[in-house]
Design a protein around this motif. Structure first.
Motif, PDB file in Angstrom:
ATOM      1  N   LEU A   1       0.048   5.781  -7.764  1.00 18.15           N
ATOM      2  CA  LEU A   1      -1.197   6.231  -8.397  1.00 18.15           C
ATOM      3  C   LEU A   1      -1.235   7.756  -8.495  1.00 18.15           C
ATOM      4  N   HIS A   2      -0.850   8.405  -7.409  1.00 19.66           N
ATOM      5  CA  HIS A   2      -0.897   9.867  -7.413  1.00 19.66           C
ATOM      6  C   HIS A   2       0.145  10.449  -8.345  1.00 19.66           C
ATOM      7  N   ARG A   3       1.280   9.755  -8.449  1.00 18.81           N
ATOM      8  CA  ARG A   3       2.316  10.227  -9.363  1.00 18.81           C
ATOM      9  C   ARG A   3       1.788  10.170 -10.797  1.00 18.81           C
TER      10      ARG A   3
ATOM     11  N   TYR B   1      -0.248   3.839  -3.496  1.00 21.90           N
ATOM     12  CA  TYR B   1      -0.893   5.157  -3.558  1.00 21.90           C
ATOM     13  C   TYR B   1       0.042   6.256  -4.043  1.00 21.90           C
ATOM     14  N   PRO B   2       1.295   6.276  -3.573  1.00 26.95           N
ATOM     15  CA  PRO B   2       2.203   7.264  -4.163  1.00 26.95           C
ATOM     16  C   PRO B   2       2.314   7.088  -5.676  1.00 26.95           C
TER      17      PRO B   2
ATOM     18  N   THR C   1       0.833  -1.204   0.000  1.00 28.10           N
ATOM     19  CA  THR C   1       0.000   0.000   0.000  1.00 28.10           C
ATOM     20  C   THR C   1       0.864   1.249   0.000  1.00 28.10           C
ATOM     21  N   GLY C   2       1.998   1.145   0.734  1.00 29.08           N
ATOM     22  CA  GLY C   2       2.907   2.286   0.834  1.00 29.08           C
ATOM     23  C   GLY C   2       3.513   2.706  -0.492  1.00 29.08           C
TER      24      GLY C   2
ATOM     25  N   GLU D   1      -1.263  10.213 -11.676  1.00 30.08           N
ATOM     26  CA  GLU D   1      -2.311  11.221 -11.830  1.00 30.08           C
ATOM     27  C   GLU D   1      -1.704  12.601 -12.078  1.00 30.08           C
ATOM     28  N   ALA D   2      -0.624  12.885 -11.321  1.00 31.70           N
ATOM     29  CA  ALA D   2       0.037  14.180 -11.501  1.00 31.70           C
ATOM     30  C   ALA D   2       0.610  14.297 -12.896  1.00 31.70           C
ATOM     31  N   GLN D   3       1.125  13.139 -13.429  1.00 33.22           N
ATOM     32  CA  GLN D   3       1.697  13.156 -14.775  1.00 33.22           C
ATOM     33  C   GLN D   3       0.616  13.265 -15.853  1.00 33.22           C
TER      34      GLN D   3
END
Lengths: 874, 115
Positions: free
Chosen positions: B54-56, B51-52, B47-48, B58-60
Motif C-alpha cells: 500500500l505504501h509503495r 502495508y508495504p 499483513t507483512g 502511495e509513494a508511486q
C-alpha cells in the motif's frame, strides 16, 4: 516525478509518517481483534490471534517504511547515531584507537605526498607527458648522466629532428647579480632561446624568451620568477624593464614567469633565467669543457621515442637514452628514492599493526556485546544490517583518525623534511605537504581499506550463527574459533614488529658505526663557515683578507683555534691530481687518484686531525719560502713505505700551474675521511694555502671553547670589519655537516626507530588487551583449576606460556621477513650485515621483554582469582 | 492454516489492491478482508506484505490516502484510486488477462479457456 515528490515529502515528514504507520497498524490489529471476538473468541485469545496474524509488528513497520525508498539513508543516520553513542561509551579505547590511527594514517599520507612530489609529479608545463629528456648511459654507478657538454648540445640540436628543436637548460647555481646598483645573490639558470617554447610556458607578465632571441647583436634580456619578483621587487610591475647585470651581460628584465613554474629542477627554485648565448660567449672554454647543460625536447608529431633515440645516438655516435614523462630533474630523487620507499614500508607496517590491533580489540569488544547483538538479531535485524552497524562504528573511529591524520600530515611532512640538507631547502617549498586531490583520494582509500581491515572480520565473526547462540552464552566460554582469530592477528603484529625493529636496529647501528669511526675530526665544539668574496676581487687581495680573518678570529675570546681549507671536509668532493716522485719510476696507476687539499696553518689542529710525524704548516711557509706538503698515512705508506720514511722526501704534481715543482714532505697526518664517511681513506696531501691559494671561496673552521653558536655574532662582526663585501654563509656547527652527510641514514634510522617503538607499543597494548579479556572470560575455568589444586604459579605460567608461544611464532615469521627487507637495502648499511646476529638477538630481546611486560599483569590477575568468588559468580 | 491457501504470484498483490479500490475508498484491513472473502478464502493477504505494498503504491502516486473516521467511529487511513492508479489498473488487468489466457492455452490445449 510525482513519485519522487511523494518520496521527498515522506522523507521530510519522516517522524509524522512513522507515527502514522504505527497508528495504521494499531488500527489493523484492533479491527482484526474485533473480528475474532465477533467469531466467538475471548478477549485475550482474540488479541493473541490478531497479533499472531500480524507477525512481527516492528518488522512490518520497518518493511512498510522501506516502501518509501529512504531506508538506506535512515539506517545510515541510525547507524551513525548509534555508533557515536557506542564510541562515546568507551572513551579510553576510542582515544587510543583514534591516536594510533592518526599516527598510522598520518605517516602514510605524509610519506605519500613526498613520494608523489619526488617520484611521480611532473613539471607544471604544457602536456608534460610529451616532454623527452636526454641522458647518457651511466659510466660508473647506476645513475644515467643527465648533463651534457654545451657543444654536444649544439650538435644534438643541429642533428636531431624528431624532437623538435632541442632545448637546453644549465644546472642551476647561486650566482651574483647586480640590481639597482647593488650586489645580490640569486639562483640563476642559463637556458636556450627555445626553453620556454619547448616547455609551453607563457609569461604571467611581459614576455618570455622565444626562438631567435639570442641571435648575434640582439639585446640581452632576462626573465625572472614570480617568487623573485615578489621578494625583490615587492610585486611591482615596473620590474619589467629594470636592468639586471650578470657577469659581463647587461640585461633587461622582459618578463615574469607564471607562479607555478619554478624551473626544470626539483630541488632548486630558479630566480633568474638568462640566455646561454648572451652569457657564455662562443669562444668560451665552457662550451667545450664540463658537463653543465641538460637537454630536452618535445616529440615531433608522428615520431616515436625509439626513432628519436636512434637518431640522437647516430648524431652523437654514442648511446643516448630518452626519458619521457616530463619529471623535473633531480639529484635528490636517486638519493632518497630507496630510503623513502623503505620508510614507506615502515609506515605501512605500522598502519597494518594498528589495524590488526584494533581488529583484535574490536573482536574482544564485540564478544562483550554478544548478548546485545543477539537480542537485536532476535528482534529481526538481518545479519547484513548488523555487519553494517558494526562497520559504521569502526568507520567513525577510522574517519576521526583520518581527519586527525590530514591535520597532522603537515607536521609529519615537516619532520621528514627537517632531515633534508638545507642546500636543497629553498626548493623544498614544493615538497611540503599539500592537500591535493591525489592525497585526499589516498586518504579516503586508506580510510576505506582500514575500516574494512579492522571491522569486517570481527563483524562477520560476531554475527555468525543464529540468534539463539548468543543468548545462550554467558555461563560457558567463548567459542574457540574466535580466540584463534585473535591469536593469528597477534602473531601478525609480533611479526610486523620484528621487521620494524630489525630495520630500525641495523640503521641505528649504521649511523653509530659511521659516526664512531676515527674520521680525523672531533665534531663537537667545532664551527665552520663558508667564506666568499665578490668575483671581481683579485686573487692576491682575497688571500690577504682570508688570512687576516683567520688571525683576527683566532684572537677572539671563546675561540681556541682557527684555520681554513679550500674545500671543506665531508663536502662530498675533493680535487684529484696526479703526482710523481723524483727518481722513482712508480707505476702511474698508484699515483693518479691522489686528493689534494690546500689548508692554512692550524687547520689540522682545529679539526682535530692528529699529526703522526713532523710538523704543521706555519706562517713562515709563505709564497716565497720552500714549497712544503703534509701527506697522510695512506700516501706515505704507498709512496715511501712508512710514515717515518716520508719526512724530508719530495714529490711533485703533474699538470696544473705548478707542474713538476718539487714539494718537501714536512709532516705526516693520520688518515681522514675527507670526501665521505663511507669511502675508505685515499692517499692525500695538504699544501700550504699561502703557497698555492687562489680560490674565491674557502671554508673556515673554528675550535670553540664555550657555546658554538655564541661566537657567531663576533665572527660576523670581525668579517664585516675586515671587508664589507666578504660573505659568510652556511655558518653551522660541524656536527651539522656530519648530519647532512648522514641525512639518509639518519632519516631511516630515526623514522624506523620512532615507528618501531610506536608499533611495539601498539602491539603490546593489543596483547595486554586480548589477554586481559581472555582472563576475564576464563574466570570460571581458572577458578575450577585453582579449586582442584592448581598453584598460583602454574596458572600464571599457563598465560605466560601462551603469550610466549605467540611471541615465538611471530618471531619465527618476522625475522626472515626482516632479513629479506634489510638485505634489499644492504648497500645503505655500514659496518653491519643484513642478518647481523646481534641485531636479531636484540630484536628478540626487545620483543620478548615487551611480551613479558604485556602478559605479566593479566597473568598475575588470573593467578589471584579467588575460586570461591569465581564459582559463585553465575 | 485452516483452508488450503494459494500463494500470491509475484506482482499480483498490487493488481488485487487496485481492483479492490475500484469499489471506493477502503482502509488496509478492509482491503485484506475483501480480497480474502471474494477469493472464497483461497487468497490470504499477509499483513507483512499488504502495508508495504500500500505504501509503495502511495509513494508511486497510484493511490492517495487520507485519515477518516471508520464506520465504527475510529480514525483509519483510507486509500483511494488516483487517475494514475486507474491507468495502472487497466494496464495490469490487460497484462494479467493475456497471461492467464496464455497459461490456459498451454495447460489445456484445444479446450479453450477455462474459468
Amino acid at each position: 516525478m510525482i513519485a519522487l515528490l511523494n518520496r521527498l515529502r515522506a522523507l521530510v515528514r519522516r517522524s509524522r509518517r512513522d507515527a502514522e504507520i504505527r497508528d495504521e497498524l494499531r488500527f489493523h490489529l484492533d479491527e482484526e481483534e474485533d473480528e475474532r471476538r465477533a467469531a466467538g473468541l475471548s478477549g485475550v485469545q482474540a488479541r493473541a490471534a490478531a497479533r499472531r496474524d500480524l507477525g512481527n509488528p516492528t518488522l512490518v513497520a520497518e518493511d512498510t517504511r522501506a516502501a518509501w525508498g529512504w531506508r538506506w539513508l535512515e539506517h545510515l543516520a541510525q547507524d551513525f547515531a548509534y555508533a557515536l553513542r557506542i564510541v562515546r561509551r568507551r572513551p579510553g579505547f576510542t582515544t587510543a584507537a583514534i591516536l594510533s590511527l592518526t599516527l598510522g594514517i598520518g605517516g602514510n599520507v605524509a610519506l605519500f605526498s613526498l613520494l608523489d612530489a619526488l617520484l611521480v609529479e611532473s613539471l607544471p608545463v604544457h602536456r608534460p607527458a610529451e616532454l623527452v629528456e636526454l641522458f647518457e648511459p651511466p659510466r660508473q654507478g647506476s645513475r644515467p648522466i643527465d648533463d651534457f657538454i654545451y657543444n654536444h648540445y649544439l650538435k644534438l640540436r643541429e642533428g636531431v629532428t624528431r624532437l623538435g628543436p632541442l632545448a637546453g637548460a644549465s644546472l642551476t647555481f647561486e650566482g651574483e647579480v647586480f640590481l639597482h646598483g647593488g650586489r645580490q645573490r640569486a639562483i640563476v639558470q642559463m637556458v636556450s632561446d627555445n626553453y620556454f617554447d619547448t616547455l609551453g610556458v607563457e609569461a604571467a607578465r611581459g614576455r618570455v624568451f622565444h626562438a631567435g632571441a639570442a641571435t648575434a647583436g640582439s639585446e640581452p634580456i632576462a626573465v625572472i620568477s614570480d617568487s623573485y619578483w615578489r621578494r625583490v621587487f615587492g610585486g611591482d610591475p615596473s620590474a619589467i624593464g629594470a636592468a639586471l647585470r650578470y657577469r659581463t651581460a647587461d640585461t633587461t628584465i622582459v618578463g615574469i614567469a607564471p607562479p607555478r613554474f619554478r624551473g626544470t629542477e626539483l630541488e632548486a627554485s630558479v630566480d633568474v633565467w638568462l640566455l646561454v648565448e648572451q652569457v657564455v660567449p662562443p669562444a668560451s672554454q665552457d662550451r667545450a669543457r664540463g658537463r653543465w647543460i641538460r637537454v630536452f625536447g618535445r616529440l615531433a608529431p608522428g615520431a616515436t621515442v625509439e626513432q628519436a633515440a636512434a637518431e640522437a645516438t647516430a648524431v652523437m655516435a654514442r648511446p643516448i637514452i630518452l626519458q619521457t614523462g616530463g619529471r623535473p630533474y633531480s639529484s635528490l630523487r636517486a638519493q632518497l628514492h630507496q630510503p623513502l620507499l623503505l620508510v614507506g614500508l615502515v609506515v605501512v607496517l605500522v598502519l597494518a599493526i594498528t589495524c590488526t590491533n584494533l581488529a583484535n580489540l574490536t573482536v574482544a569488544g564485540n564478544l562483550a556485546r554478544e548478548r546485545e547483538l543477539a537480542v537485536r538479531r532476535a528482534l529481526g535485524a538481518s545479519r547484513w544490517r548488523m555487519v553494517r552497524q558494526l562497520l559504521t562504528e569502526t568507520f567513525v573511529l577510522v574517519g576521526a583518525g583520518t581527519a586527525g591524520a590530514l591535520l597532522l600530515a603537515r607536521w609529519i611532512t615537516a619532520a621528514l623534511l627537517s632531515f633534508v640538507p638545507p642546500r636543497y631547502a629553498p626548493a623544498l617549498l614544493d615538497l611540503r605537504f599539500e592537500l591535493d586531490a591525489r592525497v585526499l583520494a589516498l586518504a579516503v582509500l586508506t580510510t576505506l581499506v582500514t575500516t574494512t581491515a579492522i571491522g569486517l572480520l570481527p563483524a562477520l565473526a560476531s554475527t555468525r550463527g543464529g540468534s539463539s547462540s548468543g543468548l545462550r552464552v554467558g555461563a560457558g566460554g567463548a567459542p574457540r574459533t574466535r580466540t584463534w582469530t585473535s591469536r593469528a592477528l597477534l602473531i601478525g603484529e609480533i611479526a610486523a614488529c620484528a621487521v620494524l625493529l630489525m630495520v630500525a636496529g641495523v640503521f641505528v647501528r649504521t649511523v653509530q658505526n659511521l659516526r664512531a669511526q676515527d674520521a680525523g675530526y672531533y665534531e663537537s665544539q667545532l664551527l665552520v663557515a663558508d667564506i666568499s668574496f665578490p668575483r671581481d676581487y683579485r686573487e692576491q687581495r682575497r688571500d690577504v683578507l682570508i688570512d687576516e680573518l683567520r688571525h683576527r678570529v683566532a684572537a677572539l675570546p671563546g675561540i681556541e683555534r682557527a684555520g681554513f681549507s679550500r674545500v671543506g671536509q665531508l663536502s662530498g668532493s675533493g680535487f684529484g691530481s696526479r703526482i710523481g716522485v723524483p727518481g722513482a719510476a712508480a707505476s702511474a696507476g698508484d699515483l693518479s687518484d691522489v686528493v689534494e687539499e690546500r689548508i692554512s696553518p692550524g687547520f689540522l689542529a682545529t679539526m682535530g686531525t692528529r699529526l703522526i710525524e713532523g710538523r704543521d704548516f706555519v706562517d713562515a711557509d709563505s709564497e716565497t719560502a720552500r714549497p712544503v706538503a703534509i701527506v697522510n698515512e695512506a700516501f706515505a705508506m704507498r709512496l715511501f713505505g712508512s710514515t717515518r720514511a716520508a719526512l724530508g722526501r719530495t714529490f711533485y704534481q703533474e699538470g696544473g700551474s705548478r707542474s713538476k715543482e718539487p714539494m718537501e714532505v714536512i709532516g705526516v697526518a693520520q688518515d681522514v675521511r675527507w670526501v665521505s664517511l663511507r669511502s675508505a681513506p685515499v692517499p692525500m696531501y695538504y699544501r700550504a694555502y699561502a703557497q698555492q691559494g687562489g680560490t674565491p671561496a674557502v671554508r673556515l673552521a673554528l675550535r670553540v671553547s664555550g657555546s658554538v653558536e655564541g661566537v657567531i655574532p663576533q665572527l660576523l662582526a670581525t668579517a664585516q670589519a675586515i671587508d664589507r663585501d666578504m660573505t659568510l654563509s652556511n655558518i653551522v656547527p660541524f656536527a651539522e655537516i656530519v648530519n647532512r652527510v648522514l641525512v639518509v641514514e639518519r632519516l631511516v634510522a630515526y623514522l624506523s626507530s620512532v615507528f618501531a617503538v610506536l608499533g611495539l607499543l601498539i602491539a603490546a597494548i593489543g596483547l595486554f588487551g586480548v589477554l586481559a579479556y581472555s582472563v576475564a572470560r576464563r574466570r570460571r575455568e581458572i577458578g575450577v583449576r585453582i579449586a582442584v589444586g592448581a598453584t598460583r604459579g602454574s596458572v600464571e605460567r599457563l598465560f605466560l606460556r601462551e603469550s610466549f608461544a605467540l611471541f615465538a611464532i611471530g618471531l619465527a615469521i618476522g625475522v626472515p621477513l626482516g632479513i629479506a627487507v634489510t638485505r634489499s637495502v644492504a648497500s645503505m648499511l655500514y659496518g653491519i650485515g643484513p642478518q647481523d646476529p646481534s641485531a636479531i638477538a636484540a630484536v628478540a630481546l626487545v620483543l620478548g621483554l615487551a611480551t613479558g611486560a604485556a602478559a605479566y599483569l593479566p597473568a598475575r590477575r588470573a593467578a589471584s582469582i579467588d575460586p570461591i568468588d569465581a564459582l559463585r559468580d553465575e | 492454516m485452516k483452508a488450503p491457501r494459494v500463494d500470491l504470484l509475484q506482482g499480483t498483490l498490487d493488481l488485487l489492491i487496485l481492483r479492490t479500490l475500484r469499489f471506493g475508498p477502503a482502509h488496509g484491513h478492509a482491503i485484506a478482508k475483501h480480497i480474502q472473502r471474494t477469493s472464497e478464502d483461497l487468497l490470504q493477504v499477509e499483513t507483512g506484505s499488504l502495508y508495504p505494498a500500500l505504501h509503495r503504491l502511495e509513494a508511486q502516486g497510484s493511490v492517495a490516502a487520507s485519515w477518516e473516521l471508520s464506520d465504527k467511529g475510529k480514525r483509519a487511513k483510507y486509500y483511494r484510486l488516483t487517475a494514475r492508479g486507474r491507468k495502472q489498473l487497466d494496464a495490469a488487468r490487460e497484462k494479467w488477462d493475456t497471461f492467464s489466457r496464455a497459461m490456459g492455452l498451454v495447460l489445456e490445449p484445444g479446450e479453450g479457456e477455462s474459468s
